[in-house]
Design a protein around this motif. Structure first.
Motif, PDB file in Angstrom:
ATOM      1  N   VAL A 137       5.207   0.191  -7.475  1.00  0.00           N
ATOM      2  CA  VAL A 137       3.765   0.248  -7.739  1.00  0.00           C
ATOM      3  C   VAL A 137       3.263  -1.177  -7.937  1.00  0.00           C
ATOM      4  N   THR A 138       2.124  -1.493  -7.340  1.00  0.00           N
ATOM      5  CA  THR A 138       1.602  -2.849  -7.407  1.00  0.00           C
ATOM      6  C   THR A 138       0.088  -2.834  -7.526  1.00  0.00           C
ATOM      7  N   THR A 139      -0.434  -3.855  -8.170  1.00  0.00           N
ATOM      8  CA  THR A 139      -1.888  -4.020  -8.220  1.00  0.00           C
ATOM      9  C   THR A 139      -2.372  -4.912  -7.078  1.00  0.00           C
ATOM     10  N   GLN A 140      -1.441  -5.507  -6.357  1.00  0.00           N
ATOM     11  CA  GLN A 140      -1.801  -6.348  -5.225  1.00  0.00           C
ATOM     12  C   GLN A 140      -2.095  -5.486  -3.996  1.00  0.00           C
ATOM     13  N   PRO A 141      -2.902  -5.994  -3.076  1.00  0.00           N
ATOM     14  CA  PRO A 141      -3.144  -5.248  -1.837  1.00  0.00           C
ATOM     15  C   PRO A 141      -1.831  -5.034  -1.085  1.00  0.00           C
ATOM     16  N   ARG A 142      -1.656  -3.822  -0.556  1.00  0.00           N
ATOM     17  CA  ARG A 142      -0.456  -3.506   0.211  1.00  0.00           C
ATOM     18  C   ARG A 142      -0.782  -3.561   1.703  1.00  0.00           C
ATOM     19  N   ILE A 143      -0.078  -4.429   2.412  1.00  0.00           N
ATOM     20  CA  ILE A 143      -0.227  -4.544   3.859  1.00  0.00           C
ATOM     21  C   ILE A 143       0.997  -3.889   4.503  1.00  0.00           C
ATOM     22  N   VAL A 144       0.779  -2.811   5.217  1.00  0.00           N
ATOM     23  CA  VAL A 144       1.862  -2.083   5.874  1.00  0.00           C
ATOM     24  C   VAL A 144       1.864  -2.464   7.350  1.00  0.00           C
ATOM     25  N   ILE A 145       3.023  -2.882   7.852  1.00  0.00           N
ATOM     26  CA  ILE A 145       3.178  -3.309   9.243  1.00  0.00           C
ATOM     27  C   ILE A 145       4.114  -2.329   9.943  1.00  0.00           C
ATOM     28  N   GLU A 194       5.263   9.952   2.948  1.00  0.00           N
ATOM     29  CA  GLU A 194       3.970   9.298   3.133  1.00  0.00           C
ATOM     30  C   GLU A 194       3.961   7.928   2.460  1.00  0.00           C
ATOM     31  N   ILE A 195       3.264   6.995   3.094  1.00  0.00           N
ATOM     32  CA  ILE A 195       3.158   5.630   2.566  1.00  0.00           C
ATOM     33  C   ILE A 195       1.689   5.226   2.555  1.00  0.00           C
ATOM     34  N   ARG A 196       1.202   4.860   1.383  1.00  0.00           N
ATOM     35  CA  ARG A 196      -0.195   4.450   1.237  1.00  0.00           C
ATOM     36  C   ARG A 196      -0.333   2.990   1.658  1.00  0.00           C
ATOM     37  N   TYR A 197      -1.488   2.649   2.205  1.00  0.00           N
ATOM     38  CA  TYR A 197      -1.743   1.253   2.574  1.00  0.00           C
ATOM     39  C   TYR A 197      -3.166   0.859   2.176  1.00  0.00           C
ATOM     40  N   ASP A 198      -3.340  -0.432   1.923  1.00  0.00           N
ATOM     41  CA  ASP A 198      -4.678  -1.007   1.790  1.00  0.00           C
ATOM     42  C   ASP A 198      -5.121  -1.582   3.120  1.00  0.00           C
ATOM     43  N   VAL A 251       0.186 -10.478  -1.874  1.00  0.00           N
ATOM     44  CA  VAL A 251       0.127  -9.126  -1.315  1.00  0.00           C
ATOM     45  C   VAL A 251       1.530  -8.532  -1.344  1.00  0.00           C
ATOM     46  N   GLN A 252       1.574  -7.209  -1.213  1.00  0.00           N
ATOM     47  CA  GLN A 252       2.853  -6.528  -1.000  1.00  0.00           C
ATOM     48  C   GLN A 252       2.973  -6.217   0.488  1.00  0.00           C
ATOM     49  N   VAL A 253       4.042  -6.697   1.112  1.00  0.00           N
ATOM     50  CA  VAL A 253       4.253  -6.517   2.548  1.00  0.00           C
ATOM     51  C   VAL A 253       5.306  -5.435   2.753  1.00  0.00           C
ATOM     52  N   VAL A 254       4.939  -4.394   3.484  1.00  0.00           N
ATOM     53  CA  VAL A 254       5.868  -3.300   3.786  1.00  0.00           C
ATOM     54  C   VAL A 254       5.993  -3.191   5.298  1.00  0.00           C
ATOM     55  N   VAL A 255       7.208  -3.370   5.792  1.00  0.00           N
ATOM     56  CA  VAL A 255       7.474  -3.241   7.229  1.00  0.00           C
ATOM     57  C   VAL A 255       8.206  -1.938   7.486  1.00  0.00           C
ATOM     58  N   ILE A 256       7.743  -1.213   8.498  1.00  0.00           N
ATOM     59  CA  ILE A 256       8.374   0.051   8.889  1.00  0.00           C
ATOM     60  C   ILE A 256       8.839  -0.083  10.333  1.00  0.00           C
ATOM     61  N   ALA A 291      -8.245   8.536   7.009  1.00  0.00           N
ATOM     62  CA  ALA A 291      -9.196   9.006   5.988  1.00  0.00           C
ATOM     63  C   ALA A 291      -8.618   8.826   4.588  1.00  0.00           C
ATOM     64  N   ARG A 292      -7.296   8.912   4.472  1.00  0.00           N
ATOM     65  CA  ARG A 292      -6.629   8.759   3.168  1.00  0.00           C
ATOM     66  C   ARG A 292      -5.892   7.434   3.051  1.00  0.00           C
ATOM     67  N   ASN A 293      -6.042   6.551   4.052  1.00  0.00           N
ATOM     68  CA  ASN A 293      -5.304   5.285   4.052  1.00  0.00           C
ATOM     69  C   ASN A 293      -3.808   5.525   3.839  1.00  0.00           C
ATOM     70  N   THR A 294      -3.278   6.435   4.638  1.00  0.00           N
ATOM     71  CA  THR A 294      -1.892   6.862   4.464  1.00  0.00           C
ATOM     72  C   THR A 294      -1.188   6.976   5.807  1.00  0.00           C
ATOM     73  N   LEU A 295       0.079   6.552   5.831  1.00  0.00           N
ATOM     74  CA  LEU A 295       0.942   6.770   6.990  1.00  0.00           C
ATOM     75  C   LEU A 295       1.831   7.968   6.718  1.00  0.00           C
ATOM     76  N   ILE A 296       1.961   8.831   7.709  1.00  0.00           N
ATOM     77  CA  ILE A 296       2.875   9.965   7.611  1.00  0.00           C
ATOM     78  C   ILE A 296       4.109   9.631   8.439  1.00  0.00           C
ATOM     79  N   THR A 297       5.260   9.578   7.794  1.00  0.00           N
ATOM     80  CA  THR A 297       6.503   9.229   8.474  1.00  0.00           C
ATOM     81  C   THR A 297       7.534  10.335   8.265  1.00  0.00           C
ATOM     82  N   ASN A 298       8.672  10.188   8.917  1.00  0.00           N
ATOM     83  CA  ASN A 298       9.721  11.193   8.769  1.00  0.00           C
ATOM     84  C   ASN A 298      10.434  11.097   7.424  1.00  0.00           C
ATOM     85  N   ILE A 299      10.158  10.049   6.632  1.00  0.00           N
ATOM     86  CA  ILE A 299      10.773   9.934   5.306  1.00  0.00           C
ATOM     87  C   ILE A 299       9.749  10.146   4.192  1.00  0.00           C
TER      88      ILE A 299
END
Length: 460
Positions: free
Chosen positions: A7-15, A101-105, A34-39, A91-99
């Motif tokens: 959990v972070t208060t920084q913006p999450r950038i999902v790549i 859901e991942i929220r993104y900013d 920022v929090q960087v999340v690579v998928i 609409a929910r700023n969310t990625l749906i994956t096979n593992i």
């Protein structure tokens, strides 16, 4: 939710994707708050320009692949999840994956490209491609398996088909693999298969356009064509592949090239993800973006690299699907994210063309530089080697590749002729992970026209 990401208060950038674009963006954000999340569906970065050397035994797969987690070791704001992205829920700023859901900013789509078969279903089912490490390993196994079969084959027509190779697509990938195959035919295969008459092995390059290396200069096109012909490659320009079945690649209703080894390098589509509005996805599956690489109509979703369709007055058909474009877009987007956090105005993307190049074989390459400067031969070959070596990720990969190239250059040998995992066509997996059987189950039955009894046979 969020698959155990901190959990972070920084913006999450999902790549999504860790190719050239995703890798550079994540690295350039190392010092950003920022929090960087690579998928990515793989846990490694794959250096695609050298896949053809894995397929022809010049390099081992781990020379051009590097673990993603090792690349970013020591970057505290980086997190990786190995997953398949199934859908974007913007609409929910969310990625749906096979593992999960991942929220993104902010979401960055850097999924690259997929092979484009132009609706030719028989070719899609049966041809080989070179878009991934598994593809390259399968192709290497398949080529050598067919030579083993040729040793046992008593039918001269079938033996010829097992030895012949047809490469469709006259771009850099097609030209480079043809050159590598020609060198293998000259220096390697006679050592391994002295019982076969390798002079009978034919290599064809089939191109629907009027020249090879279409995007490059006239100098590069003519030079590359001359190199290929010197190496014994049969070049068929203005020739469109129609279907591939029973060891024959048809380019008209009655004319065909006989081969069991068809390598498809003719085109790519963007790898757009599900969930985006239909109007932002172009016909070639690239995602329409504005000048800051933001998806049209979106507030916080971006696309960079091959999947991004950035149309400008200078580039009415969009920027080319090249690694330098992807890297520069990633660098610009990283700078814009930092500007956004600082409340500064975002800057539009501007591409600086550093040139293009292609290798045909030993001491044979062509290079186009800005300012209408062109050269080839040994100097072009050295330039190609240096640029690709420096672009590889990781010191070990650079060192191993350099040593492998040096041994190959001085010994004219390619030692990696291993059939580690025997390949069968029905085991083939496409860019989306589907096997041929799965593809066929979801594909309408293809019933090609029956060729005339007196069909012309080309190439044996």
């Amino acid at each position: 939710m969020d698959t155990n990401l901190p959990v972070t208060t920084q913006p999450r950038i999902v790549i999504i994707g860790c190719g050239f674009a995703g890798l550079r963006l994540a690295k350039d954000l190392a010092d950003a708050p920022v929090q960087v999340v690579v998928i990515d569906r793989n846990n490694y970065h794959n250096f695609q320009p050298l896949l053809y050397q894995v397929a022809t035994g010049a390099l081992e797969a781990d020379s051009i692949a590097y673990p993603i987690r090792k690349i970013f070791a020591g970057q505290p704001n980086f997190f990786f999840r190995m997953a398949d992205v199934q859908q974007v829920d913007h609409a929910r700023n969310t990625l749906i994956t096979n593992i999960g859901e991942i929220r993104y900013d902010h979401l960055v789509i850097a999924t690259g490209s997929l092979t484009n078969y132009f609706g030719l279903e028989s070719i899609e089912r049966n041809a080989m491609q070179i878009k991934s490490v598994p593809n390259a390993l399968n192709l290497r196994s398949y080529l050598f398996q067919n030579f083993e079969k040729a040793l046992l084959c008593e039918n001269p027509v079938q033996r010829q088909a097992l030895m012949n190779v047809v490469v469709v697509g006259g771009g850099p990938t097609g030209v480079e693999i043809c050159g590598s195959l020609a060198e293998m035919r000259k220096d390697v295969l006679p050592q391994d298969y002295p019982e076969l008459d390798l002079k009978q092995m034919e290599i064809y390059l089939v191109e629907s356009g009027g020249e090879v290396l279409g995007p490059m200069s006239k100098y590069a096109q003519d030079k590359a064509k001359a190199y290929l012909e010197e190496m014994g490659i049969h070049i068929r320009l203005n020739t469109k592949a129609a279907r591939f079945e029973d060891g024959k690649l048809y380019y008209s209703d009655t004319e065909f090239l006989r081969t069991e080894n068809l390598i498809w390098a003719a085109g790519v589509n963007g790898a757009a993800v599900e969930g985006l509005p239909a109007e932002v996805v172009a016909k070639n599956k690239r995602i329409n973006v504005d000048t800051i690489n933001r998806v049209m109509g979106s507030r916080n979703v971006y696309a960079i690299g091959d999947v991004a369709n950035l149309v400008t007055e200078e580039m009415p058909r969009g920027y080319p699907m090249l690694a330098p474009v992807a890297i520069q877009q990633a660098e610009q987007l990283a700078a814009n994210f930092k500007r956004l956090l600082a409340g500064e105005a975002l800057q539009p993307f501007k591409y600086f063309n550093k040139g293009s190049m292609a290798i045909v074989g030993r001491n044979r390459a062509v290079v186009d530089l800005p300012g209408d400067r062109h050269f080839g031969g040994f100097l072009g070959w050295l330039t190609w080697l240096f640029v690709h070596l420096m672009t590889l990720v990781g010191f070990r990969n650079k060192a191993v590749t350099l040593v492998s190239w040096a041994i190959s250059y001085f010994s004219s040998d390619k030692a990696l002729r291993l059939i580690i995992r025997p390949y069968k066509r029905h085991d083939f997996k496409d860019d989306k992970g589907k096997t041929n059987a799965q593809q066929n189950a979801s594909t309408p039955e293809y019933n090609p026209p029956v060729p005339a009894p007196n069909a012309a046979v080309v190439g044996g």
